[in-house]
Design a protein around this motif. Structure first.
Motif, PDB file in Angstrom:
ATOM      1  N   TYR A   4       0.832  -1.190   0.000  1.00  0.00           N
ATOM      2  CA  TYR A   4       0.000   0.000   0.000  1.00  0.00           C
ATOM      3  C   TYR A   4       0.875   1.252   0.000  1.00  0.00           C
ATOM      4  O   TYR A   4       1.895   1.314   0.682  1.00  0.00           O
ATOM      5  N   ILE A   5       0.488   2.247  -0.803  1.00  0.00           N
ATOM      6  CA  ILE A   5       1.194   3.529  -0.823  1.00  0.00           C
ATOM      7  C   ILE A   5       0.160   4.630  -0.630  1.00  0.00           C
ATOM      8  O   ILE A   5      -0.864   4.654  -1.307  1.00  0.00           O
ATOM      9  N   GLU A   6       0.433   5.541   0.276  1.00  0.00           N
ATOM     10  CA  GLU A   6      -0.433   6.692   0.484  1.00  0.00           C
ATOM     11  C   GLU A   6       0.184   7.887  -0.211  1.00  0.00           C
ATOM     12  O   GLU A   6       1.378   8.144  -0.090  1.00  0.00           O
ATOM     13  N   MET A   7      -0.638   8.591  -0.970  1.00  0.00           N
ATOM     14  CA  MET A   7      -0.142   9.739  -1.719  1.00  0.00           C
ATOM     15  C   MET A   7      -0.859  10.998  -1.276  1.00  0.00           C
ATOM     16  O   MET A   7      -2.047  10.968  -0.974  1.00  0.00           O
ATOM     17  N   ASP A  36      12.906  -0.882 -11.928  1.00  0.00           N
ATOM     18  CA  ASP A  36      13.039  -0.227 -10.622  1.00  0.00           C
ATOM     19  C   ASP A  36      11.801   0.588 -10.223  1.00  0.00           C
ATOM     20  O   ASP A  36      11.914   1.517  -9.446  1.00  0.00           O
ATOM     21  N   ALA A  37      10.625   0.251 -10.772  1.00  0.00           N
ATOM     22  CA  ALA A  37       9.425   1.031 -10.474  1.00  0.00           C
ATOM     23  C   ALA A  37       8.524   0.381  -9.424  1.00  0.00           C
ATOM     24  O   ALA A  37       7.513   0.959  -9.057  1.00  0.00           O
ATOM     25  N   ALA A  38       8.866  -0.791  -8.918  1.00  0.00           N
ATOM     26  CA  ALA A  38       8.006  -1.462  -7.942  1.00  0.00           C
ATOM     27  C   ALA A  38       7.817  -0.583  -6.712  1.00  0.00           C
ATOM     28  O   ALA A  38       8.760   0.007  -6.190  1.00  0.00           O
ATOM     29  N   ASP A  39       6.572  -0.472  -6.282  1.00  0.00           N
ATOM     30  CA  ASP A  39       6.196   0.269  -5.077  1.00  0.00           C
ATOM     31  C   ASP A  39       6.517   1.759  -5.164  1.00  0.00           C
ATOM     32  O   ASP A  39       6.710   2.417  -4.143  1.00  0.00           O
ATOM     33  N   ARG A  40       6.563   2.293  -6.373  1.00  0.00           N
ATOM     34  CA  ARG A  40       6.800   3.726  -6.554  1.00  0.00           C
ATOM     35  C   ARG A  40       5.742   4.277  -7.486  1.00  0.00           C
ATOM     36  O   ARG A  40       5.213   3.568  -8.336  1.00  0.00           O
TER      37      ARG A  40
END
Length: 75
Positions: A4-7, A36-40
């Motif tokens: 999960y990522i909160e923006m 290199d884009a995982a979880d970003r």
């Protein structure tokens, strides 16, 4: 994404997220864009994304049209 990522985004902005089925990204874009884009969150160059007008009643149709034009077999 693997977690999960909160923006937090600035006022008066919008965010559109597009999820592809496994392996689907490479039909539309160079898979190296995801290196290199995982979880970003990755901001794409404007030439690689559709223009989405907020007053269009069905933006999903604009997205469908854009991706159908880009559709090509992966290399």
């Amino acid at each position: 994404m693997t977690r999960y990522i909160e923006m937090v985004r600035p006022p008066s902005t919008s965010l559109t997220g597009i999820r592809f089925k496994p392996g689907g990204f490479s039909f539309f874009y160079d898979p190296l864009l995801l290196r290199d884009a995982a979880d970003r969150t990755v901001e794409f160059d404007r030439t690689l994304i559709p223009v989405i007008d907020p007053v269009i009643p069905a933006p999903n149709l604009s997205l469908d049209e854009f991706f159908l034009r880009r559709l090509a077999a992966p290399s």
